[in-house]
Motif scaffolding. Structure first.
Motif, PDB file in Angstrom:
ATOM      1  N   LYS A   1      -3.862   0.459  -3.615  1.00  0.00           N
ATOM      2  CA  LYS A   1      -3.608  -0.719  -4.462  1.00  0.00           C
ATOM      3  C   LYS A   1      -3.975  -0.950  -5.942  1.00  0.00           C
ATOM      4  CE  LYS A   1      -8.891  -0.741  -4.706  1.00  0.00           C
ATOM      5  NZ  LYS A   1     -10.408  -1.247  -4.606  1.00  0.00           N
TER       6      LYS A   1
ATOM      7  N   TRP B   1      -2.766   2.627  -9.822  1.00  0.00           N
ATOM      8  CA  TRP B   1      -2.615   3.175  -8.452  1.00  0.00           C
ATOM      9  C   TRP B   1      -3.978   3.529  -8.448  1.00  0.00           C
ATOM     10  CZ3 TRP B   1       0.338  -0.681  -6.187  1.00  0.00           C
ATOM     11  CH2 TRP B   1       1.732  -1.402  -6.342  1.00  0.00           C
TER      12      TRP B   1
ATOM     13  N   SER C   1      -3.557   4.569   1.985  1.00  0.00           N
ATOM     14  CA  SER C   1      -3.255   2.905   1.112  1.00  0.00           C
ATOM     15  C   SER C   1      -3.104   3.402  -0.141  1.00  0.00           C
ATOM     16  CB  SER C   1      -3.428   2.345   2.334  1.00  0.00           C
ATOM     17  OG  SER C   1      -4.982   2.469   1.789  1.00  0.00           O
TER      18      SER C   1
ATOM     19  N   PRO D   1       0.711  -0.963  -0.112  1.00  0.00           N
ATOM     20  CA  PRO D   1      -0.152   0.263   0.118  1.00  0.00           C
ATOM     21  C   PRO D   1       0.957   1.340   0.310  1.00  0.00           C
ATOM     22  CG  PRO D   1      -0.244  -1.135   1.678  1.00  0.00           C
ATOM     23  CD  PRO D   1       0.634  -1.983   1.237  1.00  0.00           C
TER      24      PRO D   1
ATOM     25  N   SER E   1      -6.457   4.324  -4.150  1.00  0.00           N
ATOM     26  CA  SER E   1      -6.970   5.303  -3.072  1.00  0.00           C
ATOM     27  C   SER E   1      -8.130   5.907  -2.993  1.00  0.00           C
ATOM     28  CB  SER E   1      -5.636   5.784  -2.926  1.00  0.00           C
ATOM     29  OG  SER E   1      -5.908   5.937  -1.127  1.00  0.00           O
TER      30      SER E   1
END
Length: 928
Positions: free
Chosen positions: A469, A459, A467, A426, A461
């Protein structure tokens, strides 16, 4: 706007060049001086003493004024500062440098040296001048359109046909920007890195079609695109890429269109706007106000009059990201290439640097995104050069900033085995080690806490970046819902649809990054080919591309298939054994295939399962796309490093450990092995040098072509006469020949265009072909006279030319940004050559002739036998293109377009219909 419209066909870049403007001001001052002297009757006869005193004083004042005027002109060195990019042959300043690691800085320096050498060769002093002079020179040579009935014919009038399109219909070339028509959701514009600006009017169609809008401009290199939110017919396109990697030259300024992209005019030259443009933002409340983020030291440029004039914003350096608060346009924010966020509360009149702390490392390239649902919230994705500095956020309109995620967990996209593995990180350093190149961020339009960031992958968040993902994964299978191509350059929403601009074109998500589609790339012919080749029977083609690996197309297909990933350079396929192929990865990784390019494997090399030669090439630093050549039977391979040439005598089976290394520092930009005798090897280098070896590379002699201007980028020896050899260069006279094995060189050409050249070859009939920065030229008389070769190929850099076919009747061309093409007069190749009459028809205009005393328009009718893109252009009688009449998708059936004759002089003109590589023409007469 009306005045600008009338200037479309004028050489604006000459009329309004800043240096010329200053010279004109100087002459104006001189005329004022003459006027003052006459008014005061000061001459040597009546008042010699007063005249002399006054003239001395006036001379001093004039010199000071002239100096002041000229001091405002940017140094030419600024215009040639294309600090990103390399095609091939970028070499170190120090040929003896044999360090084991070619660093990131080394790459960029080599690329800079390469493009600066091109830009300063010959009489041209900056890259923009190279572009303008080259384009005009190629246009003056003609585009091979001539009349014979209802078809285009010249001695070189064959039609180029494209080879394939997007890979599997899912991947295209590097894309730098995307823009939307606010009034029509079906219209979408794309700025391709070296493929120009494209438009689609059926974005939701499963069979989406694209049209290139910028073929009439002197560059295909684009870094940004914007549509006026209040008038979708007004477009701005920025040329040159900020942080374009190792493969991008500078651009030619900022362009504008007021008719939806059909015609363009330059509104800011590189002397004002710089050679790289990374972002264009139009004030959402005031279409006259435009923000242009540039590189190369030109900072943030602001226009208050729709682009007629620009002023550099104070304090802000090289801006790569700009956001304007739509609720309060006085609030402007800029993210910079060399780090930092700058904030203005007076619409850009002044800026202050924001304080950001709490990240890891130093602050470099910074990209910004504002939350549409809460404009007080702004995020920054910050690169620190070697990793990710962090994600920062402000909730008070940029007054205070806090890092929400340091993103300091090491993550390697090359070793992450699966998306699920990446989900465990993360705090991943999502920018990896190239945040200067791929760096993007966007905020969900409905949720100020949800963001997406892009580096190598995408990515997401949901907690303001605290964090992360994985959202898009480059190692996923193409076409999979989790797949998005590597290297993300832009992330942006159009309403609730999310777009990503990557090295593989466009990715689209309808659920905030939960799943992706790359189907929009179908029809985008923007691959950047470094090399191309085909087997002798022309049953398949292989191409080496920028970050799209080796692509493979079969006969009869209209698209490429994935063969190997990553970057790929020059390709070679054996003429005697069509299943044996070689290709390169970046630097000196050298690969071989024994099954026609389906797989790439060398299993008998200990410790080198997949590679013939590793990155270091025996400790030798190598260019990003190294040059090499193979003898026709596949035995002898010559491979150029930075300062040596390595030779294998067994097709590279044992790598180059057992090969011969040249002991002299050559720094070759191109290598050629005579097709009839492997003892004769040639290499081109900087400073106009050509090297020759007559003993398999053991000994080398160097010669200089012309005045030594520019790099030698192509050498080809006559297979029937080893003493005859031809060379092309980026500077000087561009084309040279030798009849005594290189000892002396002449320039036989009488009309060769003044344009940088990249490759030269010869067919079995003795015709010569040269790949230039604006297409292919050919000569049938050993280089004395030249014509633009064929119809249908764009004016784009052609880096690779190959002669193939059982009787050497097929010519292949790999372009750097517009895909690949072939032409054949004797046999069909990949795909089929359609009869022009079977695909389209072009009607005589009505009326014809056009009497301007009674009418100003004419109707042009044409028929399409099947739907497809078509371009209708107007030309003078020698083939020079004057204007674009239409350039769009047409359905099957008969259509009409209107020819507006405003601004035309009396005379004879040609109008041309071009579709799918074929061209038809008709004649029209204009009278007054």
């Amino acid at each position: 706007e009306i005045r600008c419209r009338k200037r479309v066909s004028l050489p604006l870049d000459q009329n309004f060049h800043p240096i010329l403007m200053r010279i004109r001001l100087v002459f104006f001052c001189v005329r004022i001086t003459e006027y003052i002297l006459k008014r005061n009757n000061m001459n040597f006869v009546t008042r010699p003493t007063a005249y002399q005193s006054f003239s001395k004083l006036l001379t001093v004042a004039m010199l000071v004024a002239i100096g002041a005027l000229l001091s405002f002109a940017p140094a030419f060195a600024q215009e040639q500062s294309s600090t990103f990019g390399q095609l091939r042959g970028a070499i170190s300043e120090n040929p003896a440098d044999t360090g084991f690691e070619f660093t990131e800085a080394g790459h960029v320096k080599a690329a800079t040296d390469f493009w600066r050498a091109r830009a300063t060769s010959g009489e041209n002093k900056d890259w923009a001048d190279v572009l303008r002079v080259g384009y005009k020179s190629m246009t003056a040579l003609g585009n091979s359109i001539a009349m014979k009935g209802n078809a285009s014919t010249t001695s070189f009038s064959s039609s180029w046909l494209p080879i394939g399109g997007a890979m599997d219909g899912l991947v295209s070339g590097r894309t730098r920007g995307v823009a939307f028509d606010p009034s029509n959701p079906s219209v979408l514009y794309v700025a391709a890195a070296q493929g120009g600006v494209w438009k689609t009017t059926n974005v939701a169609d499963a069979n989406i079609t694209w049209v290139n809008l910028t073929e009439s401009l002197p560059t295909n290199v684009f870094g940004a695109i914007a549509v006026d939110p209040k008038n979708p017919q007004v477009l701005y396109a920025g040329t040159g890429e900020v942080a374009g990697g190792f493969s991008t030259p500078g651009g030619a300024g900022l362009y504008k269109s007021i008719d939806g992209g059909n015609n363009w005019y330059v509104i800011a030259l590189t002397s004002k706007i710089g050679s790289t443009i990374g972002t264009i933002v139009i004030d959402p409340t005031n279409s006259n106000k435009i923000f242009v983020g540039t590189g190369s030291g030109f900072g943030l440029q602001i226009s208050l009059d729709s682009g007629h004039t620009f002023t550099k914003a104070p304090t802000v350096s090289d801006a790569v990201s700009v956001v304007v608060d739509p609720n309060d346009p006085n609030k402007v924010y800029a993210g910079c290439q060399n780090g930092g966020v700058y904030r203005s509360v007076d619409g850009g009149v002044s800026f202050t640097k924001c304080t950001i702390s709490g990240g890891t490392g130093s602050q470099n390239t910074t990209m910004l995104a504002m939350a549409p649902s809460a404009t007080n919230v702004i995020y920054a994705s910050i690169n620190n050069g070697g990793a990710t500095y962090g994600i920062a956020k402000t909730s008070d309109f940029g007054v205070t900033w806090n890092v929400t995620n340091k993103c300091n967990t090491a993550w390697d996209p090359n070793t992450s085995p699966s998306p699920s593995d990446a989900l465990k990180t993360p705090n991943a350093s999502y920018l990896w080690n190239q945040g200067y190149y791929g760096n993007a961020i966007v905020v969900n339009p409905n949720n100020a806490a949800q963001i997406l960031v892009g580096g190598v992958d995408i990515w997401s968040s949901s907690d303001s970046g605290k964090s992360l993902k994985h959202s898009g994964f480059w190692r996923e299978q193409e076409g999979g819902s989790f797949y998005s191509h590597a290297d993300v350059h832009k992330l942006l929403y159009n309403k609730n649809v999310l777009y990503a601009c990557t090295d593989g074109g466009l990715s689209v998500s309808n659920n905030d990054g939960g799943a992706w589609s790359t189907a929009l790339n179908k029809g985008l012919a923007t691959f950047q080919f470094v090399g191309i080749d085909a087997d002798k029977k022309f049953t398949y083609v292989l191409g080496g591309t920028q970050d799209n690996g080796v692509l493979r197309a079969l006969k009869g297909e209209n698209q490429f298939h994935y063969a190997r990933g990553g970057d790929a350079g020059i390709l070679w396929i054996s003429s005697e054994n069509g299943g044996t192929c070689y290709s390169t990865y970046v630097n000196a990784d050298f690969q071989k295939s024994g099954d026609s390019g389906k797989s790439w494997m060398i299993s008998n090399l200990t410790g080198k399962t997949n590679f013939i030669a590793n990155t270091q090439l025996l400790g030798e630093q190598a260019p990003f796309y190294a040059s090499w050549d193979v003898f026709p039977d596949g035995t002898y391979v010559a491979y150029a490093g930075n300062s040596h040439i390595f030779i294998s005598s067994n097709g590279g089976e044992d790598g180059f450990v057992g090969g011969t290394s040249v002991t002299k520092s050559i720094g070759a930009t191109c290598v050629h092995i005579s097709q009839s005798d492997p003892n004769n090897m040639w290499a081109g280098a900087g400073g106009g040098k050509v090297w020759r070896s007559a003993d398999l590379g053991v000994n080398w002699k160097s010669y200089v072509v012309g005045s030594g201007a520019g790099q030698v980028t192509g050498v080809f020896a006559d297979p029937n006469n080893p003493g005859s050899v031809w060379a092309c260069t980026v500077g000087g006279s561009h084309f040279y020949m030798s009849s005594d094995s290189g000892k002396s060189w002449t320039t036989p050409a009488t009309n060769f265009p003044n344009v940088p050249c990249n490759a030269v070859t010869r067919d079995a009939k003795g015709n010569l072909y040269v790949g230039t920065d604006y297409g292919v030229v050919a000569s049938s008389d050993l280089g004395v006279t030249w014509q633009v070769y064929g119809l249908g190929i764009p004016k784009v850099q052609v880096l690779s030319l190959k002669i193939k076919g059982l009787k050497d009747e097929i010519l292949l061309a790999g372009t750097y940004g517009r895909g690949s093409y072939y032409v054949s007069s004797l046999a069909a190749g990949v795909g089929s050559v359609p009869s022009v009459a079977s695909t389209m028809q072009l009607d005589p205009s009505y009326p014809n002739p056009i009497d301007l005393a009674t009418t100003r328009t004419a109707t042009i009718g044409f028929s399409m036998m099947k739907s497809g893109t078509a371009k209708i252009t107007l030309h003078d009688v020698v083939g020079h293109e004057i204007r674009t009449i239409a350039n769009q998708m047409f359905s099957e059936g008969h259509h009409t377009v209107e020819l507006n004759t405003e601004g035309l002089a009396s005379g004879t003109y040609l109008y041309a219909l071009t579709s799918n590589g074929a061209t038809l023409t008709q004649k029209v007469v204009v009278t007054k």
